[in-house]
Enzyme design. Structure first.
Site, PDB file in Angstrom:
ATOM      1  CG  HIS A  53      34.811  -1.470  44.717  1.00 51.25           C
ATOM      2  ND1 HIS A  53      34.982  -0.410  43.861  1.00 51.25           N
ATOM      3  CD2 HIS A  53      35.416  -2.520  44.112  1.00 51.25           C
ATOM      4  CE1 HIS A  53      35.662  -0.795  42.800  1.00 51.25           C
ATOM      5  NE2 HIS A  53      35.945  -2.082  42.937  1.00 51.25           N
ATOM      6  CG  HIS A  64      36.876  -7.210  42.814  1.00 51.10           C
ATOM      7  ND1 HIS A  64      36.208  -7.088  41.606  1.00 51.10           N
ATOM      8  CD2 HIS A  64      37.385  -5.985  43.072  1.00 51.10           C
ATOM      9  CE1 HIS A  64      36.334  -5.841  41.154  1.00 51.10           C
ATOM     10  NE2 HIS A  64      37.038  -5.148  42.029  1.00 51.10           N
ATOM     11  CG  LEU A  65      32.745 -11.603  47.346  1.00 54.36           C
ATOM     12  CD1 LEU A  65      31.310 -11.953  47.722  1.00 54.36           C
ATOM     13  CD2 LEU A  65      33.658 -11.748  48.559  1.00 54.36           C
ATOM     14  CG  HIS A 111      37.274   1.094  36.649  1.00 53.83           C
ATOM     15  ND1 HIS A 111      37.986   0.327  37.545  1.00 53.83           N
ATOM     16  CD2 HIS A 111      38.171   1.501  35.717  1.00 53.83           C
ATOM     17  CE1 HIS A 111      39.254   0.271  37.161  1.00 53.83           C
ATOM     18  NE2 HIS A 111      39.388   0.978  36.056  1.00 53.83           N
ATOM     19  CG  HIS A 168      38.484   2.584  42.363  1.00 46.11           C
ATOM     20  ND1 HIS A 168      38.511   3.245  41.167  1.00 46.11           N
ATOM     21  CD2 HIS A 168      38.200   1.298  42.059  1.00 46.11           C
ATOM     22  CE1 HIS A 168      38.261   2.389  40.185  1.00 46.11           C
ATOM     23  NE2 HIS A 168      38.063   1.201  40.715  1.00 46.11           N
ATOM     24  CG  ASP A 179      39.233  -2.056  44.053  1.00 49.22           C
ATOM     25  OD1 ASP A 179      38.666  -3.087  43.633  1.00 49.22           O
ATOM     26  OD2 ASP A 179      39.981  -1.361  43.334  1.00 49.22           O
TER      27      ASP A 179
HETATM   28 ZN   LIG Z   1      37.854  -0.513  39.634  1.00 50.27          ZN
END
Ligand SMILES: [Zn+2]
Length: 445
Positions: free
Chosen positions: A64, A66-67, A185, A238, A311
């Site tokens: 998990h 985020h790029l 999510h 998460h 995350d």
């Molecule tokens: Zn999320």
């Protein structure tokens, strides 16, 4: 084109999974020799690494991350984010789908996959969106993404919840054809309208709109039942509440094919941190109570929670350095995840280093179906994807000096245990002697 053979390495006195010291030789991309100190044959010209006292783990795998590229290169790029991942001991990351354009077609996931290969720091596995544009209305081209060069196996609208139960059911049914998984999510949208932080004593006292635990738990409860009904595989992103841990524990006891992740920040930080209205602590799902922190630690220790996933959510200064209600949700995590797990789980005696290898490498690789290449045992002939950690070191965390392009770490100003000394991706050092490499060999940008 160079004809020289690639650099070989010998790690002297490394402790695989925290056990007895060995010498480990890395050559031709694999673990070429492994044995008691002083007993292994070392190739001429091998680079010697003094690993005395250091713990050797399989390269970490994040399910998990985020790029932000394409679309928000002011926050992070595939290059900067994967370099940060290497600095944190990772050799593979799953790149979340909420980019601009959204990773909802074969074209976009292939673009991100290729950017990852060009950067060369870690293996990048794009996550495919479940619905077109994360809009929650129409299924994306899941099959085309699965069949693409990026071989997508994890699908998620992360940042948004797939709240329509019919769409969620269809997605769960669809991914069975290629052994995929839907990563949810879990956030009931109506129960979290305008929500700013955990709903509880602190939100009531400081006057911010609360986000009730039931908004997360009701979706997880629904989804485990849907997964059971259609006989599919579900992953819960998460999870953050004691009730969520209970539901996953119940579902696993019933034989439902569900896995779950917890973030490093939910293992240690609480909603008390919101009292100063510092948006660095604003995150989705929100920081919860001390009782929730204890429950997720217990769930991770007993295997109810399968993995730790960062995350990692980089944001530029202008999106975080503002009033709480206007600030973006999210915090960075790639460069602190291992330290937080050491501090909360290993140094407290709740987990061994073998457990750390399980929750930060082996299980995330298996859930993402990349376990033929990543999350492998530390054994002869296996790919040399490895992380060397000095557990006795301590680090002062400062967001401005991290490798990620964004500074929104919630651990700034804190001291954390453990330091990544070296990271190897198929035998190439992406981090060596505690320093991340300047430029990866073969990198094009
Ligand atoms: Zn999320």
């Amino acid at each position: 084109m160079s004809t020289a053979s690639p650099q070989a390495y010998v790690l002297r006195g490394a402790r695989p999974y925290g056990t007895d010291p060995v010498d480990v030789v890395l050559a031709d991309g694999v673990i070429a020799a492994l044995g008691a100190p002083g007993t292994v044959a070392v190739p001429d010209g091998a680079h010697e690494v003094d690993a005395t006292g250091h713990v050797l783990l399989p390269g970490l795998v994040d399910l998990h991350t985020h790029l932000r590229e394409p679309g928000r290169e002011d926050a992070e790029t595939v290059f900067s984010g994967t370099r940060a991942a290497a600095a944190g001991g990772f050799t593979a990351v799953h790149a979340m789908a909420n980019t601009t354009p959204t990773q909802d077609t074969a074209g976009v996931v292939e673009q991100v996959y290729r950017l990852g290969q060009e950067a060369g720091w870690v293996d990048v596995h794009p996550v495919g969106a479940v619905t077109v544009g994360l809009g929650g209305e129409k299924l994306a081209e899941l099959g085309a993404m699965a069949d693409s060069a990026a071989r997508v196996r994890v699908f998620s609208d992360d940042g948004k919840c797939v709240h329509d139960p019919v769409l969620m059911r269809r997605a769960l049914e669809y991914v069975k054809a290629f052994d995929g998984v839907v990563a949810q999510h879990a956030q009931e949208p109506r129960l979290t309208e305008g929500a700013q932080m955990n709903e509880g004593v602190v939100s009531a006292q400081i006057g911010l709109t609360g986000w009730p635990a039931v908004a997360e738990e009701s979706i997880i409860a629904r989804d485990v039942l849907l997964a059971e009904h259609v006989g599919s595989r579900l992953h819960v992103c998460h999870l953050s509440t004691a009730g969520s841990v209970e539901i996953v524990r119940w579902a696993k006891g019933r034989g439902i094919d569900v896995t779950a992740e917890v973030t490093p920040h939910h293992l240690v930080l609480t909603d008390e941190l919101a009292r100063d209205y510092d948006p660095v602590f604003k995150v989705n799902p929100p920081l919860r109570t001390a009782a929730d922190v204890e429950a997720v630690r217990e769930g991770l220790a007993d295997g109810t929670i399968d993995i730790v996933a960062t995350d990692h959510a980089p944001h530029p200064v202008e999106d975080k350095d503002c009033e709480w209600s206007a600030a973006a949700f999210g915090m960075t995590g790639l460069e602190t995840a291992l330290s937080v797990v050491q501090q909360t789980m290993v140094d407290t005696g709740r987990m061994t280093w073998a457990d750390v290898a399980r929750v930060l490498s082996e299980s995330p690789a298996r859930i993402g179906r990349i376990d033929t290449a990543q999350g492998r045992p530390i054994a002869l002939g296996e790919p040399a994807n490895l992380t060397l950690v000095d557990p006795g070191a301590t680090r002062a965390i400062d967001g401005r000096t991290q490798v990620t392009a964004s500074a929104n770490t919630p651990f700034g100003g804190m001291e954390l245990p453990g330091r990544v000394v070296a990271t190897f991706l198929r035998g190439r050092a992406t981090v060596l002697d505690g320093a991340v490499a300047d430029q990866m060999e073969g990198a094009t940008r």
